[in-house]
Design an enzyme around this catalytic site. Structure first.
Site, PDB file in Angstrom:
ATOM      1  N   HIS A 150       0.839  -1.205   0.000  1.00  0.00           N
ATOM      2  CA  HIS A 150       0.000   0.000   0.000  1.00  0.00           C
ATOM      3  C   HIS A 150       0.872   1.253   0.000  1.00  0.00           C
ATOM      4  CE1 HIS A 150      -3.028  -2.984   1.439  1.00  0.00           C
ATOM      5  NE2 HIS A 150      -3.778  -2.285   0.608  1.00  0.00           N
ATOM      6  N   ASN A 151       1.416   1.550  -1.159  1.00  0.00           N
ATOM      7  CA  ASN A 151       2.353   2.664  -1.331  1.00  0.00           C
ATOM      8  C   ASN A 151       1.942   3.495  -2.538  1.00  0.00           C
ATOM      9  OD1 ASN A 151       3.224   1.136  -3.620  1.00  0.00           O
ATOM     10  ND2 ASN A 151       4.588  -0.034  -2.291  1.00  0.00           N
ATOM     11  N   PHE A 152       2.766   4.463  -2.908  1.00  0.00           N
ATOM     12  CA  PHE A 152       2.400   5.360  -4.012  1.00  0.00           C
ATOM     13  C   PHE A 152       2.324   4.621  -5.347  1.00  0.00           C
ATOM     14  CE2 PHE A 152       3.613   8.506  -7.343  1.00  0.00           C
ATOM     15  CZ  PHE A 152       2.425   9.231  -7.321  1.00  0.00           C
TER      16      PHE A 152
ATOM     17  N   HIS B 100      -7.283   6.965  -2.674  1.00  0.00           N
ATOM     18  CA  HIS B 100      -8.040   5.914  -1.991  1.00  0.00           C
ATOM     19  C   HIS B 100      -7.288   5.208  -0.860  1.00  0.00           C
ATOM     20  CE1 HIS B 100      -5.700   2.984  -4.267  1.00  0.00           C
ATOM     21  NE2 HIS B 100      -6.218   2.042  -3.509  1.00  0.00           N
ATOM     22  N   ASP B 101      -5.952   5.262  -0.826  1.00  0.00           N
ATOM     23  CA  ASP B 101      -5.200   4.592   0.258  1.00  0.00           C
ATOM     24  C   ASP B 101      -4.227   5.538   0.955  1.00  0.00           C
ATOM     25  OD1 ASP B 101      -6.091   1.981   0.663  1.00  0.00           O
ATOM     26  OD2 ASP B 101      -4.963   1.180  -1.015  1.00  0.00           O
TER      27      ASP B 101
ATOM     28  N   TYR C  87       1.234  -8.760   4.459  1.00  0.00           N
ATOM     29  CA  TYR C  87       0.431  -9.670   5.281  1.00  0.00           C
ATOM     30  C   TYR C  87       1.273 -10.324   6.370  1.00  0.00           C
ATOM     31  CZ  TYR C  87      -3.693  -9.733   2.161  1.00  0.00           C
ATOM     32  OH  TYR C  87      -4.815  -9.412   1.452  1.00  0.00           O
TER      33      TYR C  87
END
Length: 367
Positions: free
Chosen positions: A93-95, A133-134, A265
């Site tokens: 979850h990065n750019f 969104h993140d 995870y």
């Protein structure tokens, strides 16, 4: 960093811009890149941050969003920088994930001819929600936030804590005059845009997947582009598709993302074990493999959702749905190989045990 977030746990810092105006090096997109950007086959791994920023900037200009919202082009640059600097360096979850989702949205807008069916405001909502969104994702999912009783879970009453946080950070950035790409939009129109972006970002919580897809399934056979409720539901499904679309891409582009996701995870499950929290089997490094991680997700989440969208846009079958079917087959073949190797390993271990018991030579392979 250009922007520091008040939301980062325990640091107490505010979101403040630097006094100077930073700029990223201008990257001129070739015609080849411009055409490739419109396709799900685009290789997202070969680009530096400044190049991805230039690509995103190009998308806003190409879709006519800069003109439609009367954006100051320099403000667009500053906003994109603020966005990039508020994605953390997580394995997944990065750019670059933000860019993936935004590029897939741009591709779907083109592939499905959405500007012919929806408004430019809708295009702006779809693209901006995808970009935001993140934002400031901490690398630990909602289940962890809730079980660990984190600040975010407490703040949002265990209701989509991460997605609510992404929305809040997005509008913190937009609240800065030098980053407000909607500064020249009338107040009532801005309120509607803001609410629509929030709706889409909140829709990316996978806990709501069944609810959102079922709603779309009830509308798709008699879909009406003049019906606001129908269009909102479609936009929710589109951002969901883009958010989890890696397996639509060619194997050499998609597979490294599986490694990134599993790394994230495993970081979470290791921490959960240390903190005595429940661990999801699909996140446990002792229980999950790449094939087992992907097969169920592709078969029961991705393919049904994309095939539902295909009812409305048949043109996505060849370039989006078929690659998902191919990916499912690829991972099922890998699982068969893994299962066969595991069986050989079990038989070999059994031979070793029997040989020790009977004190006879150990054969290399079972006879």
């Amino acid at each position: 960093m250009m922007y520091l977030l008040a939301s980062r746990q325990n640091d107490g810092k505010k979101l403040n811009p630097r006094r100077d105006v930073p700029s990223y090096p201008k990257y001129t997109l070739s015609q080849e890149t411009i055409e490739a950007l419109k396709k799900p086959t685009f290789d997202v791994w070969h680009w530096e941050h400044n190049e991805m920023l230039s690509c995103l900037e190009y998308m806003y200009h190409d879709l006519g969003l800069v003109k439609e919202f009367n954006m100051n082009p320099i403000t667009l640059k500053r906003w994109l920088l603020g966005i990039q600097e508020n994605y953390r360096s997580n394995p997944f979850h990065n750019f670059r994930h933000c860019f993936c989702v935004s590029q897939m949205m741009y591709g779907m807008i083109n592939l499905c001819n959405l500007p012919e069916k929806m408004t430019l405001t809708d295009m702006g909502i779809l693209m901006t929600a995808a970009v935001c969104h993140d934002l400031d994702h901490p690398g630990y999912n909602n289940t962890y936030q809730i079980n660990a009783r984190t600040e975010l879970a407490v703040r949002y009453n265990d209701i989509s804590p991460l997605e609510n946080h992404h929305c809040a950070v997005a509008f913190q950035i937009l609240s800065l005059p030098e980053c407000n790409i909607f500064a020249n939009v009338e107040l009532e129109a801005y309120k509607q845009i803001r609410q629509a972006i929030i709706t889409l970002i909140l829709a990316t919580d996978m806990a709501r997947h069944g609810e959102i897809l079922d709603s779309f399934k009830h509308k798709v056979d008699s879909f009406d582009f003049t019906n606001e409720e129908h269009v909102t539901c479609l936009k929710m499904v589109l951002i969901k598709c883009c958010d989890i679309s890696n397996e639509v891409r060619p194997t050499e582009v998609a597979e490294p993302w599986v490694d990134c996701l599993l790394e994230e995870y495993f970081m979470q499950s290791d921490r959960e074990k240390t903190e005595g929290l429940p661990v999801a089997p699909f996140m446990d490094r002792d229980k999950v493999t790449k094939p087992t991680a992907q097969i169920g997700f592709i078969k029961f989440v991705l393919i049904p959702m994309f095939e539902t969208v295909m009812k409305l846009f048949p043109q996505i079958e060849e370039i989006m749905v078929q690659p998902l079917r191919d990916s499912r087959d690829h991972y099922e073949e890998l699982k068969q190989i893994d299962d066969a190797m595991t069986e050989v390993g079990h038989l070999f271990s059994l031979n070793i045990t029997l040989s020790l018991v009977n004190q006879i030579p150990i054969p290399i392979f079972p006879s």
